[in-house]
Write a protein that holds these residues in place. Structure first.
Motif, mmCIF file in Angstrom:
data_model
loop_
_atom_site.group_PDB
_atom_site.id
_atom_site.type_symbol
_atom_site.label_atom_id
_atom_site.label_comp_id
_atom_site.label_asym_id
_atom_site.label_seq_id
_atom_site.Cartn_x
_atom_site.Cartn_y
_atom_site.Cartn_z
ATOM 1 N N ARG A 1 2.029 7.161 7.414
ATOM 2 C CA ARG A 1 1.121 7.408 6.295
ATOM 3 C C ARG A 1 1.076 6.164 5.419
ATOM 4 O O ARG A 1 2.065 5.804 4.795
ATOM 5 N N PRO A 2 -0.053 5.458 5.365
ATOM 6 C CA PRO A 2 -0.116 4.266 4.515
ATOM 7 C C PRO A 2 -0.078 4.643 3.041
ATOM 8 O O PRO A 2 -0.614 5.674 2.631
ATOM 9 N N GLY A 3 0.579 3.807 2.263
ATOM 10 C CA GLY A 3 0.643 4.004 0.828
ATOM 11 C C GLY A 3 -0.210 3.000 0.090
ATOM 12 O O GLY A 3 -1.081 2.347 0.674
ATOM 13 N N ILE B 1 -0.429 -1.972 8.376
ATOM 14 C CA ILE B 1 -0.404 -0.537 8.112
ATOM 15 C C ILE B 1 -1.591 -0.113 7.255
ATOM 16 O O ILE B 1 -2.057 1.022 7.343
ATOM 17 N N LEU B 2 -2.129 -1.031 6.467
ATOM 18 C CA LEU B 2 -3.240 -0.694 5.585
ATOM 19 C C LEU B 2 -4.553 -0.517 6.338
ATOM 20 O O LEU B 2 -5.539 -0.064 5.760
ATOM 21 N N SER B 3 -4.589 -0.868 7.610
ATOM 22 C CA SER B 3 -5.803 -0.661 8.395
ATOM 23 C C SER B 3 -5.886 0.761 8.945
ATOM 24 O O SER B 3 -6.907 1.141 9.518
ATOM 25 N N LEU B 4 -4.810 1.548 8.765
ATOM 26 C CA LEU B 4 -4.825 2.929 9.233
ATOM 27 C C LEU B 4 -5.646 3.805 8.293
ATOM 28 O O LEU B 4 -5.880 3.465 7.138
ATOM 29 N N SER B 5 -6.042 4.956 8.804
ATOM 30 C CA SER B 5 -6.752 5.916 7.973
ATOM 31 C C SER B 5 -5.804 6.493 6.921
ATOM 32 O O SER B 5 -4.599 6.588 7.143
ATOM 33 N N ASN C 1 3.645 -1.983 -1.896
ATOM 34 C CA ASN C 1 4.319 -2.687 -0.800
ATOM 35 C C ASN C 1 5.770 -2.224 -0.683
ATOM 36 O O ASN C 1 6.706 -3.023 -0.738
ATOM 37 N N ARG C 2 5.939 -0.920 -0.547
ATOM 38 C CA ARG C 2 7.259 -0.323 -0.372
ATOM 39 C C ARG C 2 7.195 0.671 0.785
ATOM 40 O O ARG C 2 6.140 1.246 1.046
ATOM 41 N N LEU C 3 8.311 0.879 1.430
ATOM 42 C CA LEU C 3 8.301 1.596 2.701
ATOM 43 C C LEU C 3 9.425 2.621 2.784
ATOM 44 O O LEU C 3 10.582 2.311 2.488
ATOM 45 N N VAL C 4 9.075 3.844 3.184
ATOM 46 C CA VAL C 4 10.054 4.864 3.557
ATOM 47 C C VAL C 4 10.147 4.901 5.078
ATOM 48 O O VAL C 4 9.128 5.045 5.764
ATOM 49 N N ASP D 1 3.787 6.817 -3.768
ATOM 50 C CA ASP D 1 2.820 5.780 -3.421
ATOM 51 C C ASP D 1 3.295 4.878 -2.282
ATOM 52 O O ASP D 1 2.605 3.930 -1.921
ATOM 53 N N TRP D 2 4.461 5.156 -1.712
ATOM 54 C CA TRP D 2 5.039 4.281 -0.700
ATOM 55 C C TRP D 2 4.421 4.537 0.675
ATOM 56 O O TRP D 2 3.968 5.641 0.981
ATOM 57 N N HIS D 3 4.415 3.500 1.528
ATOM 58 C CA HIS D 3 4.165 3.727 2.947
ATOM 59 C C HIS D 3 5.272 4.634 3.480
ATOM 60 O O HIS D 3 6.420 4.563 3.030
ATOM 61 N N HIS D 4 4.948 5.460 4.468
ATOM 62 C CA HIS D 4 5.934 6.409 4.986
ATOM 63 C C HIS D 4 5.837 6.449 6.510
ATOM 64 O O HIS D 4 4.783 6.768 7.068
ATOM 65 N N VAL D 5 6.924 6.122 7.164
ATOM 66 C CA VAL D 5 7.024 6.210 8.624
ATOM 67 C C VAL D 5 8.009 7.319 8.953
ATOM 68 O O VAL D 5 9.181 7.274 8.543
#
Length: 368
Positions: free
Chosen positions: A70-72, A41-45, A75-78, A131-135
């Motif tokens: 949306r990458p954060g 996911i960190l390779s996304l814009s 290392n936490r994920l919504v 600051d979390w990743h969000h899907v």
């Protein structure tokens, strides 16, 4: 599968954090300073990215399905399920477009329609998830993210065909998540309205996959107060059986006439999970659909909602509820996400405890 970067809501962070070409930093497969492998996911814009999975995914009328990521920076994920209404017979499905969004727009609805407020305000220091990743999994199938069926309602020129393929769409999105966020520390599974039902059902799948993660579920304005006739005659039109957590001992599909049973069974099987609900005492939208199912009036729904919550609380130690005053539907996307309180407790602080501290006790508004 196609991935497109969107040009709005970009976070102001060095591009090297996302392992983009030319940064000279670690690649997406390198390890982070704490030893956890960096996720794809960190390779996304930065900002919101559109992912078009193709395949068997679809919206209710055959339009393409897509979801947003949306990458954060932690290392936490919504994992969020979009809300909306539902349809289940000729009457409701003939006006499906007025009950839920039947297509997915080219940008997250949280931006185009609701603005960067509530949980989407990544600049607000009070946001526990800033600051979390969000899907963000949109909703365009009218089946509370559970369905896997193509149904035709009505006859002749009045017939309407609905692709209830919510479960297919979710599986595609989660498949991407599992591959690109391989070992999150925490996962917050949530959604409002129809998304609340998606959140509790799919939270079991997420927890089963991420065996080493702390998984927290928050159902926003989806208490599951339905009629027996809806459960018996209408729910089967979605063919939701494929999403049931049948690996859990004691799970009985017939018990889903009470959504509370889903909380109870999942909570008992995964005692390390934290399950929760948010409702207002006289939620206009939930009451509307309860009446459309043949249920009673405002007070009948409210009494049933409070009884359902009390039942879950009595049987499920890892469940907490937040009951707020008023009749507003959904809180995640509203500016009031930061100000609403009940029993002297602010929701945003209560949620912060839910995900980062000790599980908070249930709270209810005075006079509820």
């Amino acid at each position: 599968m196609r991935i497109k970067a969107l040009s709005f809501l970009h976070v102001q962070l060095p591009l090297c954090l996302f392992a983009l070409a030319g940064c000279g930093g670690p690649s997406a497969k390198d390890e982070s300073p704490n030893g956890a492998p960096q996720a794809g996911i960190l390779s996304l814009s930065p900002g919101w990215n559109t992912i078009e999975p193709g395949g068997e995914t679809t919206c209710s009328r055959g339009d393409p399905f897509k979801y947003f990521v949306r990458p954060g920076t932690v290392n936490r994920l919504v994992v969020e399920f979009r809300g909306g209404g539902a349809c289940w017979n000729a009457t409701t499905c003939s006006v499906a477009g007025s009950l839920f969004q039947e297509t997915v727009t080219d940008e997250p609805a949280v931006v185009s329609q609701q603005g960067a407020t509530g949980i989407y305000d990544h600049e607000n220091p009070d946001n526990p998830f800033r600051d979390w990743h969000h899907v963000y999994i949109p909703y365009c199938t009218g089946d509370i993210h559970w369905g896997d069926n193509v149904a035709t309602y009505g006859e002749g020129s009045q017939a309407v065909t609905i692709r209830h393929k919510g479960a297919v769409n979710v599986r595609a999105a989660l498949g991407w998540v599992y591959e690109n966020v391989p070992a999150p520390e925490k996962v917050f599974v949530t959604g409002c309205s129809a998304g609340a039902y998606g959140s509790i059902m799919w939270s079991a799948h997420v927890r089963e996959h991420y065996k080493g993660a702390s998984v927290i579920q928050f159902g926003d304005s989806g208490a599951g107060i339905i009629t027996e006739s809806f459960f018996r005659d209408s729910l089967p039109s979605w063919k939701p059986e494929g999403v049931y957590p049948t690996w859990i001992p004691g799970f009985e599909p017939a018990e889903l006439a009470r959504l509370s049973s889903l909380y109870e069974v999942i909570g008992a099987h995964y005692p390390d999970m934290r399950l929760s609900q948010y409702n207002t005492v006289l939620d206009d939208d939930q009451i509307f659909f309860f009446k459309a199912m043949g249920g009673g009036g405002d007070q009948a729904w409210s009494d049933a909602m409070k009884a359902s919550i009390a039942g879950i609380e009595a049987s499920t130690a890892n469940f907490s509820s937040f009951l707020a005053p008023g009749s507003a539907h959904c809180i995640l996307w509203r500016p009031e996400f930061y100000t609403v309180e009940s029993g002297g407790t602010r929701l945003v602080r209560w949620l912060d405890d839910l995900v980062n501290g000790a599980q908070p006790p249930s709270v209810a508004c005075d006079g509820c």
